[in-house]
Scaffold this motif. Structure first.
Motif, mmCIF file in Angstrom:
data_model
loop_
_atom_site.group_PDB
_atom_site.id
_atom_site.type_symbol
_atom_site.label_atom_id
_atom_site.label_comp_id
_atom_site.label_asym_id
_atom_site.label_seq_id
_atom_site.Cartn_x
_atom_site.Cartn_y
_atom_site.Cartn_z
ATOM 1 N N ASN A 6 17.350 -97.408 -41.999
ATOM 2 C CA ASN A 6 16.327 -98.586 -41.624
ATOM 3 C C ASN A 6 14.529 -98.426 -41.862
ATOM 4 O O ASN A 6 13.786 -98.570 -41.059
ATOM 5 C CB ASN A 6 16.654 -99.054 -40.096
ATOM 6 C CG ASN A 6 17.730 -98.850 -39.766
ATOM 7 O OD1 ASN A 6 17.888 -100.492 -39.384
ATOM 8 N ND2 ASN A 6 18.643 -98.110 -39.389
ATOM 9 N N ALA A 7 13.990 -97.853 -42.653
ATOM 10 C CA ALA A 7 12.987 -97.745 -43.304
ATOM 11 C C ALA A 7 12.324 -98.583 -43.200
ATOM 12 O O ALA A 7 12.426 -99.149 -44.271
ATOM 13 C CB ALA A 7 13.125 -96.420 -44.293
ATOM 14 N N LYS A 8 10.922 -98.735 -42.765
ATOM 15 C CA LYS A 8 9.962 -99.671 -43.212
ATOM 16 C C LYS A 8 9.112 -98.708 -44.369
ATOM 17 O O LYS A 8 9.208 -98.140 -44.481
ATOM 18 C CB LYS A 8 8.933 -99.988 -41.733
ATOM 19 C CG LYS A 8 9.657 -100.091 -41.068
ATOM 20 C CD LYS A 8 10.197 -100.988 -40.492
ATOM 21 C CE LYS A 8 11.032 -101.935 -39.198
ATOM 22 N NZ LYS A 8 12.156 -101.948 -39.230
ATOM 23 N N CYS A 9 7.783 -100.193 -44.665
ATOM 24 C CA CYS A 9 7.254 -99.618 -46.041
ATOM 25 C C CYS A 9 6.489 -97.826 -46.095
ATOM 26 O O CYS A 9 6.851 -97.184 -46.668
ATOM 27 C CB CYS A 9 6.723 -100.236 -46.412
ATOM 28 S SG CYS A 9 4.921 -100.964 -44.317
ATOM 29 N N ALA A 10 5.984 -97.434 -44.732
ATOM 30 C CA ALA A 10 5.439 -96.539 -45.013
ATOM 31 C C ALA A 10 6.428 -95.022 -44.434
ATOM 32 O O ALA A 10 5.914 -94.291 -44.542
ATOM 33 C CB ALA A 10 4.392 -96.037 -44.179
ATOM 34 N N ASP A 11 8.065 -95.218 -44.135
ATOM 35 C CA ASP A 11 8.651 -94.604 -43.509
ATOM 36 C C ASP A 11 9.200 -93.715 -44.991
ATOM 37 O O ASP A 11 9.655 -94.702 -45.330
ATOM 38 C CB ASP A 11 9.243 -95.266 -43.056
ATOM 39 C CG ASP A 11 9.416 -95.987 -41.132
ATOM 40 O OD1 ASP A 11 8.196 -95.463 -40.809
ATOM 41 O OD2 ASP A 11 9.706 -97.100 -40.626
ATOM 42 N N TRP A 12 10.022 -92.565 -44.976
ATOM 43 C CA TRP A 12 10.952 -91.732 -45.670
ATOM 44 C C TRP A 12 12.088 -92.456 -45.352
ATOM 45 O O TRP A 12 12.542 -92.687 -44.348
ATOM 46 C CB TRP A 12 10.842 -90.447 -44.765
ATOM 47 C CG TRP A 12 11.872 -89.506 -45.238
ATOM 48 C CD1 TRP A 12 11.743 -88.349 -45.940
ATOM 49 C CD2 TRP A 12 13.747 -89.314 -45.097
ATOM 50 N NE1 TRP A 12 12.313 -87.477 -46.633
ATOM 51 C CE2 TRP A 12 13.580 -88.023 -45.686
ATOM 52 C CE3 TRP A 12 14.383 -89.949 -44.244
ATOM 53 C CZ2 TRP A 12 14.988 -88.041 -46.028
ATOM 54 C CZ3 TRP A 12 15.687 -89.768 -44.316
ATOM 55 C CH2 TRP A 12 15.909 -88.468 -45.579
ATOM 56 N N SER A 13 12.898 -92.697 -46.932
ATOM 57 C CA SER A 13 14.273 -92.977 -46.120
ATOM 58 C C SER A 13 14.965 -92.019 -47.445
ATOM 59 O O SER A 13 16.255 -92.015 -47.614
ATOM 60 C CB SER A 13 14.104 -94.389 -47.341
ATOM 61 O OG SER A 13 13.770 -94.101 -48.390
ATOM 62 N N GLY A 14 14.556 -91.117 -47.941
ATOM 63 C CA GLY A 14 15.465 -89.620 -48.437
ATOM 64 C C GLY A 14 14.436 -88.906 -49.345
ATOM 65 O O GLY A 14 12.899 -89.401 -49.519
ATOM 66 N N GLY A 15 15.094 -87.944 -49.885
ATOM 67 C CA GLY A 15 14.000 -86.959 -49.639
ATOM 68 C C GLY A 15 14.798 -85.396 -50.257
ATOM 69 O O GLY A 15 16.491 -85.090 -49.718
ATOM 70 N N ASP A 16 14.613 -84.343 -50.507
ATOM 71 C CA ASP A 16 14.701 -83.594 -51.374
ATOM 72 C C ASP A 16 14.025 -81.874 -50.774
ATOM 73 O O ASP A 16 12.899 -81.787 -49.859
ATOM 74 C CB ASP A 16 15.625 -83.476 -52.408
ATOM 75 C CG ASP A 16 14.457 -82.195 -53.382
ATOM 76 O OD1 ASP A 16 13.737 -82.673 -52.928
ATOM 77 O OD2 ASP A 16 15.109 -82.724 -54.642
ATOM 78 N N ALA A 17 15.227 -80.444 -50.512
ATOM 79 C CA ALA A 17 14.339 -79.475 -50.539
ATOM 80 C C ALA A 17 13.597 -79.442 -49.530
ATOM 81 O O ALA A 17 13.176 -78.846 -48.421
ATOM 82 C CB ALA A 17 13.514 -79.371 -51.544
ATOM 83 N N ALA A 18 14.251 -79.837 -47.699
ATOM 84 C CA ALA A 18 14.331 -79.818 -46.531
ATOM 85 C C ALA A 18 13.891 -79.277 -45.840
ATOM 86 O O ALA A 18 15.094 -77.595 -46.108
ATOM 87 C CB ALA A 18 15.472 -80.641 -45.806
ATOM 88 N N GLN A 19 12.800 -78.430 -45.143
ATOM 89 C CA GLN A 19 12.301 -77.475 -45.302
ATOM 90 C C GLN A 19 11.411 -77.423 -43.303
ATOM 91 O O GLN A 19 10.534 -78.579 -43.186
ATOM 92 C CB GLN A 19 11.193 -76.169 -45.698
ATOM 93 C CG GLN A 19 11.221 -75.320 -45.078
ATOM 94 C CD GLN A 19 10.101 -75.064 -43.805
ATOM 95 O OE1 GLN A 19 8.524 -75.822 -44.542
ATOM 96 N NE2 GLN A 19 9.976 -73.958 -43.404
#
Length: 988
Positions: free
Chosen positions: A639-652
């Motif tokens: 449900n990401a808006k234009c400035a929102d995270w919708s995926g990523g890697d290497a979470a810390q």
């Protein structure tokens, strides 16, 4: 060793010869008079290991005690009377001698209620030292006569004709000898490397009580004297062969002191040196008229074994005095006495083992072990009042001498005596252990475990502890356990049965320095689960040092360890978890490893510390998908808006001061995932931050969001910027927070030789409140151990023992699995963490596995094993764990943990934690990478959260990877694992 001279040092200290509890049993046969084999050297199992003596100055505690006036306690009415001016120095000196030799001559008001205690000797020394300076000439002359070496006299007590035995029947008898106001009619002399003079009486020969008039071998010497002589000589031969020395040219033994009937069952007393005119100048041993008949008025109570046991034990006291000055003995009698008795019993045990294993009552040395282990919470060196009629706990402390000798070498006990001239025993023990490269606190933890098990040591738990968890001594599982019958183990503070889902809590009220406690937990008759323990100790400025070990056993009979877990501590609170199944028992073993060198009585609570505990037994599930976290990010991304995270890697991630959590990502998709496929309607940035507030998420970028399709903006300005290092390619490492400041490590590059490490500073306030942050990373110093490949520091951080351990990887682009490296930094301030001039680099392991730390990064040595670049190192259940994925060549994507006892000693052992379902072959060509642990997700400490990334290698004809088309790719997945899963019986 300081030489003992002058009258004041003649009887400096009177030492009880043996444990009171050793009088109770009976021997089935008299002591042998035939000789065993010649003394043998220590067996191979006790052969010395490398010992490098260390020198230490006189302790401040010893200086303080040596400068104080001796305190003989309120129960010493004689010394108390002199102190208050109620008697003269002459009276004090005479009565101090007579309460030992003729107690009936001492006024009743000046007699101790408990007879002749250990401290009578020390009080005597004090009185004699005063007399040497202040007594009248008459008293000085009387003292000289009292301590003169025995010699023939012209008068002796009359003998009744009915009871008289002709002296001709005993070829050593005839003349009368007087010593310390006691008459003797016989003397036996034995010459070895030293001279033994044994004065005695024979029943019926004179009016004095004596040894039994029995001569079984027809040598005209009573069998009792044959046995005493033989065993004294053998004891000295052994002790001499073990490297011990003795003061003077010989030993005088006076068999005839019943201490005026006040202590008719007293086993004996030793004086360090003989008096003026002595031929030997060595120790003097005072024994009862017949040591083998402690209850002469009770028929059938003879104890022949005492003719063996007493010489072994007593002779060791004689050699101990060689290493102790009179002034040192006066400094703190009790603090020295406990080690004297402990090691005398140890030596007696060794005598039986080495030359007389089938001798009479070879377990006599252990008869006070229960006093030690039935009160494990008492201080290691606690000593019962010498005036007490109770058996003394310090005799049971032989088990410590036994344990430390097995841990080092047979010479250990002697070496403690050799360094004790200006130290107390615990200080000497610590000094000698250091010479063996061992640590007293570690040994005390192992000692606590070994005392609970009372069995043979096991390989794996011993490796985990770094100290033996059991004993090599064959008496441990037999004789020692029998002393604790019927349950055959030390006393427990808690024994409780828990139901599944049940809990219990309580308080262990008083554990003294060096003491211990044991808490046992039993599960229901069926079912499997996890036992979770929380402990809270003192929160004082200088709290005691407790160690908590949780162990499971298949049963309490063999007490063979199944699994173990050491509590992970934060301040004074710790937690531990362990798998516990029906039919098993779990024991929480509490070892207090700080010590106080000055001994105190058992009732002294000045250093007592309590421990609060709570326990819960749960049917804890195994590793599983963390639905809450996975769903939270999945829903947010979908449900990401234009400035929102919708995926990523290497979470810390990192907890923030206000209760929120900052999630740092590397490559990040922003905006509606359905619009990714066009390639120009969403942004793709190299790093981002997502702030979690409960279940709500908020994305932080470097700005310029939601402009991707704005035709009024130039092409490159349409796309979002990164919060850290805009214009570069900064991917995430680990982070640490200091108050309001966060130090976040990054690396810039693709993992080849052109990659460089960096760090950025963030304000926690900004992350908690802002949606746009711009941080400029600072480059770390170039560092390479294998040119041209740099080490990228900060992949994982670990706080331990006052340092922050900084892990890095070598940027060799040709290898998917990278060599790992380690540095450590002062971790208490941000500047300490990032100032590499203060870092020290791991340069390999030295002897015993200890790390070598160097100033030069180029001297760094790699750790084992290799790893992917996104990994975690954590400290769980008392071990360090390297958490990562297996390499593709083994089991692609499986999350594993490798254990180590140290922050650097990882090996090849692997514990499987979780196999992601995406690891199986599938049409999406999934790649699984980036295993990282996230702290404090589960504040109860029962589970840990781990994230990993599911990527893809699939591309379309335009070389666009599948992640641009399908939102489920490039999205972080979360699992949680019970802390009990972090267990391995094999540790490098």
């Amino acid at each position: 060793m300081a030489t003992l001279t002058v009258i004041g040092m003649l009887a400096a200290f009177l030492q009880s010869s043996t444990a009171p509890g050793a009088m109770a049993g009976q021997s089935p046969a008299p002591a042998p008079v035939g000789g065993p084999a010649r003394p043998q050297p220590p067996d191979e199992a006790s052969a010395p290991t490398a010992y490098r003596p260390v020198e230490r100055p006189e302790s401040e505690l010893h200086k303080k005690l040596a400068g104080q006036k001796p305190d003989f306690g309120d129960d010493d009415p004689l010394s108390k009377a002199w102190k208050h001016g109620e008697i003269s120095v002459d009276e004090y000196a005479r009565y101090s001698v007579e309460r030992l030799t003729r107690p009936q001559k001492v006024p009743k008001r000046l007699r101790a209620q408990e007879g002749v205690p250990h401290e009578a000797g020390l009080a005597l020394h004090y009185a004699l030292s005063l007399a040497e300076r202040q007594a009248s000439p008459e008293t000085k002359a009387w003292l000289k006569d009292a301590f003169e070496s025995p010699g023939p006299i012209t008068r002796r007590p009359s003998v009744s004709p009915e009871s008289a035995t002709p002296s001709a029947a005993w070829n050593e008898c005839g003349d009368a000898f007087l010593y310390l106001e006691q008459y003797f009619s016989c003397v036996h002399t034995e010459n070895t490397t030293i001279k033994f003079e044994i004065y005695y009486n024979v029943d019926g020969l004179t009016s004095e009580d004596g040894v039994q008039a029995v001569d079984g071998n027809g040598n005209d010497i009573p069998d009792a004297i044959d046995a005493i002589t033989f065993n004294l000589v053998k004891a000295w031969e052994q002790y001499e062969s073990w490297g011990y020395d003795i003061t003077g040219q010989g030993v005088q033994v006076a068999v005839g002191f019943d201490f005026g009937g006040v202590n008719p069952n007293h086993p004996g007393i030793t004086i360090p040196t003989g008096g003026p005119g002595s031929d030997t100048g060595g120790p003097v041993i005072l024994l009862p008229p017949d040591p083998g008949d402690p209850f002469p008025s009770t028929p059938g109570t003879r104890q022949h074994w005492r003719y063996t046991y007493l010489p072994y034990h007593e002779m060791f006291h004689a050699v101990q005095y060689h290493y102790l000055s009179t002034a040192h003995l006066g400094a703190n009698l009790t603090s020295i006495n406990w080690w004297m008795e402990a090691t005398a019993e140890w030596a007696t045990h060794e005598m039986y083992k080495k030359i007389n294993p089938f001798g009479p009552k070879p377990d006599a040395y252990a008869q006070n072990l229960a006093l030690f282990l039935r009160k494990p919470e008492q201080a290691l060196n606690v000593a019962f009042s010498p005036w007490s009629p109770s058996p003394k706990r310090q005799y049971g402390a032989f088990i410590l001498a036994n344990y430390l000798t097995e841990a080092t070498a047979f010479d250990f006990v002697r070496q403690t005596w050799q360094v004790m001239e200006d130290k107390l025993p615990l200080e000497a023990i610590d000094q000698v252990l250091t010479g063996y490269g061992r640590n007293l606190k570690n040994e005390l933890e192992g000692f606590t475990v070994a005392n609970y098990r009372l069995g043979a040591k096991t390989t794996n738990l011993t490796a985990f502890l770094g100290a033996a968890d059991g004993y090599s001594d064959p008496h441990a599982p037999s004789v020692w356990r029998d002393q604790l019958s019927p349950d055959n183990r030390p006393a427990r503070a808690v024994e409780t049965a828990l139901a599944w889902g049940g809990s219990a809590e309580g308080l262990v009220p008083a554990i003294q320095p060096g003491g211990s406690s044991y808490l046992e937990f039993t599960p229901p008759a069926s079912g499997n689960g996890q036992l979770n323990i929380t402990v809270t100790g003192s929160n004082r400025h200088s709290p005691p040092d407790f160690r908590y070990l949780l162990v499971t056993w298949s049963g309490l009979s063999a007490r063979t360890p199944l699994q173990w877990s050491r509590a992970t501590m934060s301040e004074s609170t710790g937690s531990a978890s362990i798998a516990l199944n029906s039919g098993e028992v779990a024991t929480l073993i509490i070892a207090r490893v700080d010590t106080v060198a000055a001994s105190a009585g058992p009732g002294n609570d000045a250093n007592d510390e309590s421990v609060n505990w709570s326990a819960s037994l749960v049917t804890e599930p195994g590793p599983q998908i963390n639905t809450a976290l996975t769903t939270m990010f999945k829903t947010y991304g979908e449900n990401a808006k234009c400035a929102d995270w919708s995926g990523g890697d290497a979470a810390q991630s990192l907890p923030l001061p206000d209760g929120k959590r900052a999630w740092f990502f590397a490559d990040t998709f922003l905006g509606d995932p359905a619009k990714r496929s066009t390639g120009n309607e969403t942004s793709y940035i190299r790093n981002s931050v997502v702030i979690q507030d409960g279940s709500a998420l908020r994305t932080i970028t470097g700005g310029s969001t939601c402009r991707e399709t704005d035709p009024s903006t130039d092409f490159w300005s349409r796309y979002a910027k990164t919060p850290a290092g805009e214009g570069g390619q900064y991917w995430t490492g680990d982070s640490k927070i200091f108050g309001n400041e966060i130090i976040k490590f990054y690396y810039e590059g693709i993992g080849d030789e052109n990659t460089r490490g960096a760090y950025a500073r963030f304000s926690a306030d900004d992350l908690e409140t802002q949606s746009v942050v711009n941080a400029t990373p600072s480059s770390l110093q170039d560092c390479s151990a294998r040119a041209p490949y740099p080490i990228i520091w900060g992949a994982s951080l670990l706080d331990h023992d006052g340092y922050t351990y900084v892990y890095g990887w070598e940027a060799d682009g040709s290898q998917a699995e990278k060599p790992l490296y380690l540095a450590r930094a002062p971790g208490s301030t941000p500047s300490g963490l990032v100032d590499q001039t203060r870092w020290r680099y791991y340069a390999g392991a030295g002897s015993g596995g200890s790390a070598q730390w160097v100033e030069s990064c180029s001297a760094s040595k790699p750790l084992l094993p290799k790893s992917e670049v996104d990994f975690s190192v954590v400290h769980i259940n008392g071990l360090f764990w390297l958490v990562r994925h297996t390499p593709a060549s083994q089991a692609p994507g499986k999350i594993i943990a490798t254990p180590s006892r140290t922050a650097w000693g990882f090996g090849s052992e692997m514990v499987d934690l979780y196999t992601p379902p995406e690891t199986t072959t599938n049409p999406q060509y999934s790649t699984i990478y980036g295993a990282r642990i996230h702290p404090v997700i589960f504040p109860n400490g029962r589970r840990v959260a781990i994230s990993y990334t599911v990527g893809t290698s699939a591309m379309n004809s335009s070389c666009r990877i599948r992640g641009y088309f399908f939102p489920d790719a490039y999205r972080t997945q979360f699992i949680d694992v019970p802390t009990s899963a972090f267990f391995s019986s094999k540790i490098p």
